[in-house]
Design a protein around this motif. Structure first.
Motif, PDB file in Angstrom:
ATOM      1  N   THR A  13      45.865  36.129  42.414  1.00 38.32           N
ATOM      2  CA  THR A  13      45.364  37.453  42.097  1.00 38.32           C
ATOM      3  C   THR A  13      44.057  37.307  41.350  1.00 38.32           C
ATOM      4  OG1 THR A  13      46.732  37.445  40.103  1.00 38.32           O
ATOM      5  CG2 THR A  13      47.618  38.565  42.021  1.00 38.32           C
ATOM      6  N   GLY A  14      43.064  36.789  42.079  1.00 35.66           N
ATOM      7  CA  GLY A  14      41.740  36.669  41.512  1.00 35.66           C
ATOM      8  C   GLY A  14      41.486  35.376  40.768  1.00 35.66           C
ATOM      9  N   CYS A  15      42.360  34.389  40.913  1.00 36.89           N
ATOM     10  CA  CYS A  15      42.127  33.126  40.223  1.00 36.89           C
ATOM     11  C   CYS A  15      41.160  32.271  41.022  1.00 36.89           C
ATOM     12  CB  CYS A  15      43.441  32.369  40.023  1.00 36.89           C
ATOM     13  SG  CYS A  15      44.275  31.913  41.540  1.00 36.89           S
ATOM     14  N   SER A  16      40.605  31.259  40.380  1.00 33.61           N
ATOM     15  CA  SER A  16      39.615  30.406  41.024  1.00 33.61           C
ATOM     16  C   SER A  16      40.175  29.014  41.242  1.00 33.61           C
ATOM     17  CB  SER A  16      38.358  30.319  40.149  1.00 33.61           C
ATOM     18  OG  SER A  16      37.433  29.405  40.690  1.00 33.61           O
ATOM     19  N   ASP A  17      40.015  28.499  42.478  1.00 38.44           N
ATOM     20  CA  ASP A  17      40.433  27.136  42.798  1.00 38.44           C
ATOM     21  C   ASP A  17      39.191  26.292  43.027  1.00 38.44           C
ATOM     22  OD1 ASP A  17      41.773  24.853  43.825  1.00 38.44           O
ATOM     23  OD2 ASP A  17      41.374  25.582  45.835  1.00 38.44           O
ATOM     24  N   ALA A  66      41.709  52.312  44.382  1.00 34.36           N
ATOM     25  CA  ALA A  66      42.943  52.099  45.137  1.00 34.36           C
ATOM     26  C   ALA A  66      44.144  51.909  44.223  1.00 34.36           C
ATOM     27  CB  ALA A  66      42.796  50.883  46.042  1.00 34.36           C
ATOM     28  N   THR A  67      45.283  52.370  44.682  1.00 28.53           N
ATOM     29  CA  THR A  67      46.554  52.156  43.984  1.00 28.53           C
ATOM     30  C   THR A  67      47.587  51.658  44.990  1.00 28.53           C
ATOM     31  OG1 THR A  67      47.252  54.450  44.318  1.00 28.53           O
ATOM     32  CG2 THR A  67      46.090  53.944  42.269  1.00 28.53           C
ATOM     33  N   CYS A  68      48.433  50.753  44.549  1.00 33.08           N
ATOM     34  CA  CYS A  68      49.516  50.265  45.389  1.00 33.08           C
ATOM     35  C   CYS A  68      50.606  49.700  44.495  1.00 33.08           C
ATOM     36  CB  CYS A  68      49.035  49.228  46.401  1.00 33.08           C
ATOM     37  SG  CYS A  68      48.390  47.686  45.683  1.00 33.08           S
ATOM     38  N   GLU A 104      39.505  42.442  41.617  1.00 27.19           N
ATOM     39  CA  GLU A 104      38.622  42.633  40.472  1.00 27.19           C
ATOM     40  C   GLU A 104      38.111  44.067  40.389  1.00 27.19           C
ATOM     41  OE1 GLU A 104      35.630  39.655  40.968  1.00 27.19           O
ATOM     42  OE2 GLU A 104      36.811  38.088  39.977  1.00 27.19           O
ATOM     43  N   ALA A 105      37.955  44.709  41.539  1.00 27.28           N
ATOM     44  CA  ALA A 105      37.423  46.072  41.573  1.00 27.28           C
ATOM     45  C   ALA A 105      38.505  47.147  41.501  1.00 27.28           C
ATOM     46  CB  ALA A 105      36.603  46.273  42.845  1.00 27.28           C
ATOM     47  N   ASN A 106      39.757  46.770  41.764  1.00 26.99           N
ATOM     48  CA  ASN A 106      40.835  47.761  41.870  1.00 26.99           C
ATOM     49  C   ASN A 106      42.006  47.386  40.970  1.00 26.99           C
ATOM     50  OD1 ASN A 106      40.109  49.648  44.384  1.00 26.99           O
ATOM     51  ND2 ASN A 106      39.492  47.545  44.888  1.00 26.99           N
ATOM     52  N   PRO A 107      41.929  47.693  39.685  1.00 28.31           N
ATOM     53  CA  PRO A 107      43.031  47.344  38.772  1.00 28.31           C
ATOM     54  C   PRO A 107      44.345  48.015  39.133  1.00 28.31           C
ATOM     55  CG  PRO A 107      41.466  48.819  37.714  1.00 28.31           C
ATOM     56  CD  PRO A 107      40.825  48.372  38.981  1.00 28.31           C
TER      57      PRO A 107
END
Length: 399
Positions: A13-17, A66-68, A104-107
């Motif tokens: 969920t947005g982590c960096s590898d 966005a929501t989900c 990152e854009a849609n909490p």
């Protein structure tokens, strides 16, 4: 390299590898300063066509509103370990960038990306794909990556109604099986074959080409398509078949050397393409080595060394635009490679569907069927059988 077992799934969920083991940009630097450089995009007739404007591409970030439900997920399935892992890593990293930018854009909507390693093996894939199907949080799939594993699992994916968007499986027969949830995000081999063949004959001016194919579904299908497209330029006296996993190509090299062709087209993957290119060079064959998307990876440069110099590599995949390449490198610690852009675009398609409220498999499937929007690589609109309405091929050269 991503250390993920076949039965394991990694949630991102947005982590960096910061992976640096394999996979790289098609304009990245390889052995001895060699790099794979885009030359031109061609149509079915081998004629040059303009590239897509990246400024018009769909943005996975959307409007940020966005929501989900928590736990909404998409999956990637392909070779993350094994001899062809660089190709799968290119794909998962492209999808990861799209998901990261979205999240990152849609909490209010955090999409999870779950990774499944098939090793590119059809038998292994039949054990892995059911895990994806049985995970009800997964509403869409980027994959399977290779044609053989797609052929082996396409029916069960279709029966499950899981939207299945491949960024790389190009065997033309895959869309002839009556599957109802399969979408191909790039041109198939029956487009690549004639396009490349006509380019080699009409633009490059090659009069005699030896076609060598491996025994995978991908290699057999592409080899047949290229041979038919070459027509009289394909010399049957030097046509050859090799097995996946072979490393000694002495008999094939002897046959090709005797034919004295202008070019050798290898339908297969870089794990066999690299030693074949080396042995052709050491065997005194001066013909231009031509490889398709399965060879078009910096691993080919690393493994073939100086024998890769001057090779022509083709792909239904497009090169990474400047901003995409910068963002991809920052997130993944390496440059994008073949299929990275397509994986990004297809993950974006799924994210767009989720953001529009299509959070079940049936609803998301209908969203994809009706989709019609530009991506970084091309326009994405599918016919009822899952083929793109319009597709082209890129020509690259090792310099």
């Amino acid at each position: 390299m991503l250390a993920i077992g076949a039965a394991a799934a990694l949630v991102l969920t947005g982590c960096s590898d910061k992976s640096t083991d394999s996979g790289s940009d098609t304009t990245g630097t390889g052995t001895a300063g060699l790099s794979i450089q885009p030359v031109t995009q061609v149509d079915l007739e081998g004629e040059k066509v303009p590239a897509t404007d990246p400024a018009s591409a769909a943005d996975p970030a959307g409007d940020g509103k966005a929501t989900c439900a928590p736990g909404t997920a998409i999956a990637m399935a392909g070779a993350l370990t094994g001899p062809d892992a660089a190709l799968g890593i290119n794909i998962v990293n492209g999808a990861k960038l799209a998901v990261t930018q979205h999240n990152e854009a849609n909490p209010g909507c955090q999409i999870e990306l779950k990774q499944f390693d098939t090793e590119g093996d059809p038998q292994k894939a039949t054990q892995v794909i059911p895990q994806i199907i049985n995970d009800r949080s997964i509403v869409g799939l980027v994959g399977p990556a290779f044609s053989g594993e797609t052929k082996a699992t396409g029916q069960i994916l279709s029966d499950a109604g899981l939207p299945t968007l491949t960024s790389s499986a190009t065997n033309a027969t895959l869309t002839k099986n009556g599957w109802t949830s399969f979408f191909r995000g790039l041109a198939n081999d029956d487009v690549q074959g004639p396009s490349v063949a006509k380019y080699l004959v009409n633009t490059a001016g090659y009069d005699k080409v030896c076609v060598v194919q491996d025994n995978t579904d991908y290699g057999v299908g592409l080899g047949k398509s290229v041979t038919e497209g070459l027509g009289a330029a394909a010399d049957p006296a030097c046509a050859a078949s090799v097995k996946k996993g072979d490393k000694d190509f002495s008999a094939t090299v002897t046959k090709i050397a005797a034919a004295e062709p202008d070019a050798v087209f290898f339908a297969g993957y870089y794990a066999e393409g690299a030693p074949l290119a080396q042995q052709l060079k050491s065997g005194g064959v001066d013909a231009v080595f031509v490889g398709p998307d399965g060879v078009n990876d910096p691993q080919f440069l690393s493994q073939a060394g100086s024998a890769a110099t001057g090779a022509v590599l083709t792909c239904p995949c497009g090169p990474g635009p400047e901003q995409f390449t910068k963002d991809y490198q920052e997130l993944n610690g390496q440059a994008p490679g073949v299929y990275s852009v397509e994986a990004y675009d297809l993950a974006t398609v799924l994210a767009k569907g989720i953001d529009s409220g299509k959070v079940t498999r049936p609803d998301l499937l209908e969203f994809v069927r009706a989709y019609d929007a530009p991506g970084l690589a091309r326009q994405y609109k599918w016919s009822p059988d899952g083929e793109l309405a319009n597709a082209q091929i890129w020509i690259y050269e090792v310099k």
